[in-house]
Structure formats: structure tokens, C-alpha cells
Scaffold this motif. Sequence first.
Motif, PDB file in Angstrom:
ATOM      1  N   ALA A   1       0.857  -1.184   0.000  1.00 24.38           N
ATOM      2  CA  ALA A   1       0.000   0.000   0.000  1.00 24.38           C
ATOM      3  C   ALA A   1       0.891   1.231   0.000  1.00 24.38           C
ATOM      4  CB  ALA A   1      -0.910   0.016   1.225  1.00 24.38           C
ATOM      5  N   PHE A   2       0.538   2.208  -0.788  1.00 27.59           N
ATOM      6  CA  PHE A   2       1.229   3.490  -0.751  1.00 27.59           C
ATOM      7  C   PHE A   2       0.351   4.465   0.018  1.00 27.59           C
ATOM      8  CE2 PHE A   2       2.578   7.669  -1.840  1.00 27.59           C
ATOM      9  CZ  PHE A   2       3.941   7.565  -2.089  1.00 27.59           C
ATOM     10  N   VAL A   3       0.793   4.852   1.194  1.00 22.30           N
ATOM     11  CA  VAL A   3       0.046   5.802   2.016  1.00 22.30           C
ATOM     12  C   VAL A   3       0.431   7.210   1.560  1.00 22.30           C
ATOM     13  CG1 VAL A   3      -0.299   6.718   4.335  1.00 22.30           C
ATOM     14  CG2 VAL A   3      -0.199   4.243   3.962  1.00 22.30           C
TER      15      VAL A   3
ATOM     16  N   THR B   1      -4.812   6.073  -0.254  1.00 20.30           N
ATOM     17  CA  THR B   1      -3.975   4.886  -0.278  1.00 20.30           C
ATOM     18  C   THR B   1      -3.947   4.293  -1.675  1.00 20.30           C
ATOM     19  OG1 THR B   1      -4.684   4.415   1.990  1.00 20.30           O
ATOM     20  CG2 THR B   1      -3.521   2.674   0.813  1.00 20.30           C
ATOM     21  N   GLY B   2      -2.759   4.204  -2.263  1.00 19.49           N
ATOM     22  CA  GLY B   2      -2.586   3.484  -3.510  1.00 19.49           C
ATOM     23  C   GLY B   2      -2.330   2.018  -3.203  1.00 19.49           C
ATOM     24  N   LEU B   3      -2.928   1.125  -3.965  1.00 20.08           N
ATOM     25  CA  LEU B   3      -2.864  -0.308  -3.672  1.00 20.08           C
ATOM     26  C   LEU B   3      -2.242  -1.076  -4.829  1.00 20.08           C
ATOM     27  CD1 LEU B   3      -6.477  -0.616  -2.233  1.00 20.08           C
ATOM     28  CD2 LEU B   3      -4.364  -0.488  -0.917  1.00 20.08           C
ATOM     29  N   VAL B   4      -1.357  -2.019  -4.500  1.00 20.00           N
ATOM     30  CA  VAL B   4      -0.705  -2.854  -5.512  1.00 20.00           C
ATOM     31  C   VAL B   4      -0.758  -4.306  -5.053  1.00 20.00           C
ATOM     32  CG1 VAL B   4       1.480  -3.404  -6.657  1.00 20.00           C
ATOM     33  CG2 VAL B   4       0.826  -1.015  -6.299  1.00 20.00           C
ATOM     34  N   ILE B   5      -1.256  -5.177  -5.917  1.00 21.94           N
ATOM     35  CA  ILE B   5      -1.312  -6.614  -5.655  1.00 21.94           C
ATOM     36  C   ILE B   5      -0.646  -7.334  -6.824  1.00 21.94           C
ATOM     37  CG2 ILE B   5      -2.784  -8.619  -5.258  1.00 21.94           C
ATOM     38  CD1 ILE B   5      -2.946  -6.647  -3.006  1.00 21.94           C
TER      39      ILE B   5
ATOM     40  N   SER C   1     -11.800   3.091 -11.311  1.00 22.77           N
ATOM     41  CA  SER C   1     -10.451   3.663 -11.156  1.00 22.77           C
ATOM     42  C   SER C   1     -10.365   4.660 -10.012  1.00 22.77           C
ATOM     43  CB  SER C   1      -9.983   4.321 -12.466  1.00 22.77           C
ATOM     44  OG  SER C   1      -9.805   3.355 -13.478  1.00 22.77           O
ATOM     45  N   ASN C   2     -11.167   4.436  -8.973  1.00 26.05           N
ATOM     46  CA  ASN C   2     -11.143   5.336  -7.821  1.00 26.05           C
ATOM     47  C   ASN C   2     -10.838   4.613  -6.517  1.00 26.05           C
ATOM     48  OD1 ASN C   2     -11.855   8.172  -8.653  1.00 26.05           O
ATOM     49  ND2 ASN C   2     -13.509   7.053  -9.673  1.00 26.05           N
ATOM     50  N   ALA C   3     -10.211   3.446  -6.599  1.00 26.32           N
ATOM     51  CA  ALA C   3      -9.834   2.719  -5.384  1.00 26.32           C
ATOM     52  C   ALA C   3      -8.838   3.541  -4.566  1.00 26.32           C
ATOM     53  CB  ALA C   3      -9.219   1.370  -5.749  1.00 26.32           C
ATOM     54  N   GLY C   4      -8.837   3.306  -3.260  1.00 29.07           N
ATOM     55  CA  GLY C   4      -7.841   3.937  -2.395  1.00 29.07           C
ATOM     56  C   GLY C   4      -8.331   5.138  -1.617  1.00 29.07           C
TER      57      GLY C   4
END
Length: 422
Positions: free
Chosen positions: A214-216, A224-228, A238-241
Amino acid sequence: MRRGTNLPAVGGYNRSVVLDAVRREAAGLSRTEIAERTGLSPQAVTNVSRRLLDAGLIRESGTVISGPGKPRTMLQLEPGGSFALGVHVDPAVVTYVLLDLHGTVVAHTQTPTPSASRPDEVVGLIARTVDGLVAGSGVDRARLLGIGIAAPGPIDVEDGVVLDPPMLPRWRHVPLRRAIAEATGLPVLLEKDVAAAAVAELWFSDGASRRDFAFVYYGTGFGTGLVIGRDVVRGSSSNAGDSGHVTVASSGRRCTCGRIGCVGELITPHALVRQAVEAGVLTADDLLVDVLDAARSEGDPDDLHRIEEALVALAGKAADGDEGALEILHEAARHLARAVVVVLNLLDLAEVVFGGPFWHVVAPWVLQVLPEAVRSSAALIAKHPIALEQSAIGTDVAAVGAACLVLDHAFSPRPSALLISA
């Protein structure tokens, strides 16, 4: 790394596969090594390499002798082969970067967001500043791939529209992508700022790191940007986080959403400044401007520059050992830790990266408390080690990520390129 195909009709995809392979190896690769890594035939690699050399995107960097046989000619990325612009539209400041193919920032500047916060003024400012940045860098405009725009959400990525960001209250359904494309004459991509920041972290990491994180993002707002699996999680629109409404306290000031205890209402710059003013930690004598009204008008762009100055003053108090300032920042760290634990539990992440335009202002004191608060939390489910790190990219991370999106869109291999259309 994606592998190529030897079918004759997919040269564009193979071009991206080869370029991506060369980009990831700073020392360069021979044609034989490219074939081994990509699954392409030696002849296909030779043909693709010739086109990339002719386009000025790669270069031959000498030969290497390794065992018997013909010396290997190494291919390396040509950093000046193309360039990408990144622009981060923050309610307080607009940041601009110009990146080469290596992702190196070759030019950078910032401008205050126009106080009136009218979209047409911002578009005009961006167009003028982009022209000046490119001219001052000496980069051939013909080598510009386009502009990536990182904007506060929510956004409509398909139509390139900024919908109604809370910290830009006078923006409603602004067709930002089209407006900037028309003003600059360049292709434009639009991305949510927290996702752009996560893209930057991915671009500058290797395949062994930054896989699930997660990018806080700590700027004028919080997200929060999220990467999986090294893919950015964007969500259905496209509005997660948008994590500002995670509840982390049972008391406090009521949020704009109507609830009490939202993390965004407790830790963002305007919230910390308001707390400092109300506690008497910050007074008129501490500041060059009157911040009292600014602390109470959290959505007014005209006051955001005063909030920034007041946050710096609060950090200065903490640096001097002021107990009131330290308690405000330490309490913010505890609130942030509770929100981080929620995200860690929800997605079973291994890493959290902290950054954003204002993170560096508060980081020294937040990090005195946050790591232990996360790892000792009774609510934390994960039994594996949790890495808590700061972004090495700096305050420009969202702008850099926006430019990386342009590079990625132009050169990273996409399976969709293989689809046959009528």
C-alpha cells in the motif's frame, strides 16, 4: 517479464517486449540474452532490435567476450530516445516533471495552484508551464510521448474527467484530459493521484520487491494506492484507495461525511493545524499569516497555502521539543497506524510505503510512534513481517508516477495488443 510471440502480425507487441527487457537490465543485454528472456526467436529479436536502433530508443554499447564464440554486442536503453511529462494537480501546488526513458527527472518545477482554483486558470497555467519546462530543458518536442496528469479523485478515467474532489470545491465534472490536450497539443493520460504514486514505486523497483503493498499518500488530502502482484488496484471506476473515511477513533470532530473518528479528519494537514490552533500550540506570534480562519475552512483552496505554512510551523515546534506539538503528531501517528492495520488485514499486504507532498514535513515525528503502533496492534492479523518504508522518490512522487504512466503506456507490453479487431 512478459514473453513475446513469433507470429508475424504482432511486431508492435514484440517491440514493447524487447524494449521492456532492455529497460530492466541497466548493464544491457545481448540479442541472445533477449531471445532467452522473451521467448522470441533470434531472427525476431534481430528484426525488432534493428527497428529500435533506427528509432533511437536503444543503442549498441560495446561487446562482451564470454567463453568461446563470437563476442556479444550489448544493447542498452537510450535515455534520450523519448521523454514523458508528469503533472500533479494538488489543491495547493502543481508539480511538473520531465522524465527520460530511464525514468530520470531531467527537469522539474512547481507553481502554486491559482488561488481562485478555477479549472480554466489551472489548465492555462499547466500549458504555459509545460511549454517553459520543455523549452528550458532543451528536449526536442518531437520526442515527447505525452503528459500524464495525476489529479485528486474521484475521477472518470474513461472520459478523462475530474468529478468533484473534496479539496477543490469549485471543480465539478471538469474535462481535464481533453482541456490539457487541446491546450498543449500533446496526448494526455489522467490518473488518480494515489494510483500514480503507486505506479512510480513500481516503475523504480525490480520484480523481487514492491509486489504487494500500500502506498500511504499524505498531501493536502489522504489516500492509499494499492498494488497486488505488481499490478495497481484501480477498482471498477479507477477510484480505489479513498481511505480517508476509515474510522480510527470514537471521539473527535465530526467529519464532512457525518461520522466521528474518520482518519482523514484527524491526520490531514488542515486537521493537525486546527488541533494545534485550538490547543494553543500555534498562535499568531508563531506565523507570518493569520491561520485561524484557514484552520476552520478546510475546503477553501484560498487558504491551503496558509495551512501548509502552519504545518511547517507545527513541525518546527516539534523539532524544538514542544510537548504539545509532539503530542499532536504522535496522536496522528497512532490514528494513522490504526488505518494502516485495517488495510493490511483487508489485503494481507507485506509492505507499506509512505510518501506524498507533505509527508516529509511530519515524518520524523510520526515515525517515532507509527511502526511500533502498527506491529503491536492487537487488531493486526498478519503473522508475517511487515515492512514500513518511506518512498525514495520524494515529494514529486505523484507527478513522477504520472509521467511513468506515459512511458508504461507507450512501451510496456500489453496482451491486448494481440487482439484482432475487425
